[in-house]
Structures are given as structure tokens and as C-alpha cells.
Design a protein around this motif. Structure first.
Motif, PDB file in Angstrom:
ATOM      1  N   THR A  35       0.014  18.477  -0.548  1.00 54.68           N
ATOM      2  CA  THR A  35      -0.202  17.087  -0.116  1.00 54.68           C
ATOM      3  C   THR A  35      -1.438  16.510  -0.785  1.00 54.68           C
ATOM      4  O   THR A  35      -1.429  15.362  -1.239  1.00 54.68           O
ATOM      5  CB  THR A  35      -0.320  17.025   1.425  1.00 54.68           C
ATOM      6  N   TYR A  44       1.522   9.951  -3.404  1.00 55.88           N
ATOM      7  CA  TYR A  44       1.748   9.831  -1.960  1.00 55.88           C
ATOM      8  C   TYR A  44       0.568   9.091  -1.340  1.00 55.88           C
ATOM      9  O   TYR A  44      -0.587   9.457  -1.577  1.00 55.88           O
ATOM     10  CB  TYR A  44       1.902  11.229  -1.340  1.00 55.88           C
ATOM     11  N   SER A  45       0.887   8.055  -0.559  1.00 52.01           N
ATOM     12  CA  SER A  45      -0.171   7.319   0.142  1.00 52.01           C
ATOM     13  C   SER A  45      -0.337   7.913   1.536  1.00 52.01           C
ATOM     14  O   SER A  45       0.609   7.906   2.320  1.00 52.01           O
ATOM     15  CB  SER A  45       0.201   5.834   0.258  1.00 52.01           C
ATOM     16  N   PRO A  46      -1.530   8.417   1.847  1.00 52.37           N
ATOM     17  CA  PRO A  46      -1.709   9.072   3.150  1.00 52.37           C
ATOM     18  C   PRO A  46      -1.726   8.076   4.299  1.00 52.37           C
ATOM     19  O   PRO A  46      -1.944   6.880   4.087  1.00 52.37           O
ATOM     20  CB  PRO A  46      -3.065   9.762   3.008  1.00 52.37           C
ATOM     21  N   SER A  47      -1.512   8.581   5.498  1.00 47.62           N
ATOM     22  CA  SER A  47      -1.650   7.734   6.689  1.00 47.62           C
ATOM     23  C   SER A  47      -3.121   7.370   6.844  1.00 47.62           C
ATOM     24  O   SER A  47      -3.999   7.997   6.232  1.00 47.62           O
ATOM     25  CB  SER A  47      -1.173   8.489   7.924  1.00 47.62           C
ATOM     26  N   LEU A  50      -5.146  10.374   8.075  1.00 50.00           N
ATOM     27  CA  LEU A  50      -5.435  11.382   7.045  1.00 50.00           C
ATOM     28  C   LEU A  50      -6.460  10.850   6.048  1.00 50.00           C
ATOM     29  O   LEU A  50      -7.341  11.599   5.591  1.00 50.00           O
ATOM     30  CB  LEU A  50      -4.134  11.795   6.329  1.00 50.00           C
TER      31      LEU A  50
END
Lengths: 71, 168
Positions: A35, A44-47, A50
């Protein structure tokens, strides 16, 4: 809705944090190394949660780690 | 500083599940097709062959998952794994519902064709009547439904593999 992109400074910050490894950052943020690899490569764009955890691992404010670009 | 991107346990698990499905169900459906082609497919045979395929699937999947669990570190599921699972289930559900709707329409159309052939048997081509009768059998119906399920599972694991490979 306008398209957007989130970029980050994770690679540079890891280097500045005594060459922190991806595994160490993953352990600090509570995710897998894959990740971190995906986030670092802007795939990937984290929440939000995160993103805050990653920023906290570097002891930096969120805006110094992640940048939001509007296209 | 940038370490190589080795496969995670969950990505390996998705690859293994996809491979097991293909290894078991491609020969299975080929065999069932040859049985149907020879007119040997009935419900007892279909259930027997399916139980054998299911047994091989379980054995292969369990052995493969144990091997990768021993060889790879088992990380807890994180938010990216959950997001990929969500995409995979969404695609699989779409395929499953579409395939079942298609199968239902197909059975209805075949039923109408069978009815037409029965009403005017003198005009019905015997080969067409044979195919229609076979496709309307309970054994064939179970195979059509099973194929819908297998296709949706392949889509699920295929989506997971695609997302993990792409990095998203």
C-alpha cells in the motif's frame, strides 16, 4: 466535476527521516508495504485517516506530505 | 531506498484462486460439453462430475493457500485491500446478475422453441429438436447456472489481480 490528482512527498520524506524503509513506514501507518508502494507511486489515494497517520509518522502536517492538484 | 515490489499475501492468494478456478473448471466444462454432445448428460452424471470437480477445487485451493501462507508473511487486510475487494465484488455481482438474467431469457426462448417444435413436429429439424430438448433438461440448467457462478468468480479474482498489478 473537475478531475483531481493527489501527489505526495513520501519518498523524499523517507530519505530525510534517516532513510526510513517502506516497511518501517507501513508499520508506523498500520498498512502493508504494498500500500505504501502504491501511494508513493501516486497509484492509490489514501483515505483521510491514513493520510494523517502517514503525516504523523513523519511528524509533519498533512499539507507537507500530500498535495492536491486540480486539473 | 526504493525496495522492490514483491507480491503481497493477498495478491498471491488472488492469483492462486484464479488459477485453481481455471485449472478445475475449464476441463470440467469441456468434459460436461462432450457428455452433452453424446447425449449422456443427466442429473446423476452432472452431480457426480460436479462433486469430483468441487473436491479437486477444495484440495487444490487448500494446499496452495497453505503453501503461500507458509512462504509469505500474512499481513492483516488494510484499506487498499478492502477497496480492491469492493471493486472485485461489484464487478462479480454485475456479471453474476447479468449472466443469470441472460440464462433465464435463454431458457425461456429455448422453451418457446421447444413448444413450437412440439406443436409442429413434422417441420422440426430433428437435430434442432435434440439440441433444444437437451438444453432444457435439469442437468443442462444446473450447468448453465454453475457456469454463471464460475464466470463471476473468475471476474472477481481477475479484478483483484488486475487491481493489485496496476497498483490501485
Amino acid at each position: 466535476m473537475a478531475r483531481s490528482k493527489i501527489t505526495n512527498e513520501i519518498r523524499r520524506l523517507r530519505f530525510e527521516s534517516k532513510e526510513m524503509t517502506q516497511q518501517e513506514l507501513a508499520a508506523a501507518a498500520g498498512v502493508t508495504r504494498q500500500t505504501i508502494i502504491a501511494i508513493e507511486a501516486d497509484k492509490y489515494s489514501p483515505s483521510l485517516e491514513l493520510a494523517f497517520r502517514i503525516a504523523a509518522a513523519f511528524r509533519k502536517p498533512l499539507e507537507e506530505v500530500f498535495h492536491y492538484h486540480r486539473k | 531506498m526504493t525496495e522492490s515490489s514483491s507480491l503481497s499475501f493477498r495478491e498471491k492468494s488472488a492469483w492462486v484462486s484464479l488459477a485453481v478456478l481455471l485449472v478445475v473448471y475449464i476441463p470440467y466444462f469441456c468434459y460436461v460439453w462432450t457428455l452433452a454432445d453424446r447425449g449422456l448428460l443427466n442429473i446423476a452424471t452432472a452431480i457426480g462430475v460436479f462433486i469430483a470437480a468441487l473436491f479437486f477445487q477444495i484440495v487444490l485451493a487448500v494446499v496452495a493457500q497453505i503453501v503461500i501462507a507458509i512462504r509469505a508473511k500474512v499481513d492483516p487486510k488494510d484499506e487498499r485491500d478492502a477497496a480492491i475487494d469492493g471493486k472485485a465484488f461489484r464487478n462479480a455481482y454485475f456479471v453474476l446478475t447479468s449472466a443469470i438474467c441472460f440464462a433465464a431469457v435463454f431458457v425461456v426462448v429455448m422453451g418457446l422453441a421447444h413448444g413450437a417444435a412440439t406443436v409442429d413436429i413434422t417441420k422440426a429439424d430433428p437435430r434442432v429438436a435434440h439440441v433444444v430438448r437437451d438444453l432444457l433438461s435439469p442437468a443442462a440448467a444446473t450447468q448453465i447456472l454453475l457456469s454463471c457462478l464460475v464466470i463471476s468468480e473468475i471476474v472477481k479474482y481477475g479484478t483483484q489481480v488486475f487491481c493489485y498489478r496496476r497498483g490501485a
